[in-house]
Motif scaffolding. Structure first.
Motif, PDB file in Angstrom:
ATOM      1  N   LYS A   1       0.829  -1.206   0.000  1.00  0.00           N
ATOM      2  CA  LYS A   1       0.000   0.000   0.000  1.00  0.00           C
ATOM      3  C   LYS A   1       0.864   1.257   0.000  1.00  0.00           C
ATOM      4  CE  LYS A   1      -4.115  -1.843   2.221  1.00  0.00           C
ATOM      5  NZ  LYS A   1      -5.015  -1.768   3.381  1.00  0.00           N
TER       6      LYS A   1
ATOM      7  N   THR B   1       1.015   8.965  -6.015  1.00  0.00           N
ATOM      8  CA  THR B   1       1.365  10.357  -5.714  1.00  0.00           C
ATOM      9  C   THR B   1       2.366  10.896  -6.725  1.00  0.00           C
ATOM     10  OG1 THR B   1       0.950  10.004  -3.359  1.00  0.00           O
ATOM     11  CG2 THR B   1       2.329  11.905  -3.954  1.00  0.00           C
TER      12      THR B   1
ATOM     13  N   GLY C   1       0.766   3.814  -2.960  1.00  0.00           N
ATOM     14  CA  GLY C   1       0.423   5.203  -2.641  1.00  0.00           C
ATOM     15  C   GLY C   1       1.502   6.167  -3.128  1.00  0.00           C
TER      16      GLY C   1
END
Length: 160
Positions: free
Chosen positions: A4, A12, A8
């Motif tokens: 994760k 981003t 992430g």
């Protein structure tokens, strides 16, 4: 958990890159640059030049993605100078010979009708390039007039 975090971070990064590219395109044209009065006369003379189909950063940024970041960081400095009126470090346009050569050697497909470099009895462009001589040594006003704000008596830079 690590998957994760990595996902992430990747999302981003990609989102930031997309936003940067959108901002880059929106702020790289002559009419955006001309919003600051320091550049307005340069844009007017650029409109009369043979290079009036290029945007500012096609000539005035180092090549590559890091060149884009460098150009925008310089641009933020110019915005600060504009709004603060602090011109203790002169604004200087960066011009890389690479940007001239990529078009005039025919390596940029976007401009197929660009005048190609040739050697003549007066000028040997091959030797000029080999000797690392700048294109601006002979073609100083190719994109637009230069040094418009500085008069021989060094007045005029603040009279914008």
């Amino acid at each position: 958990m690590w998957k994760k975090a990595i996902l992430g971070g990747l999302i981003t990064f990609v989102a930031s890159y997309i936003l940067f590219q959108i901002g880059y395109v929106a702020t790289s044209g002559p009419f955006f640059c001309a919003k600051c009065h320091e550049v307005e006369k340069y844009v007017i003379s650029w409109q009369k030049s043979p290079h009036n189909n290029l945007n500012c950063l096609e000539c005035h940024q180092p090549p590559g993605e890091l060149g884009k970041i460098h150009a925008k960081a310089r641009g933020l400095n110019y915005v600060f100078q504009h709004f603060s009126g602090d011109f203790t470090v002169p604004t200087r346009a960066i011009m890389s010979d690479h940007n001239c050569l990529i078009c005039h050697l025919g390596d940029r497909d976007r401009y197929p009708n660009t005048v190609r470099l040739t050697n003549t009895s007066k000028v040997n462009h091959y030797e000029t390039i080999q000797n690392s001589q700048s294109c601006l040594d002979c073609h100083r006003s190719a994109g637009h007039e230069v040094d418009m704000y500085v008069t021989p008596d060094l007045k005029g830079a603040k009279e914008l």
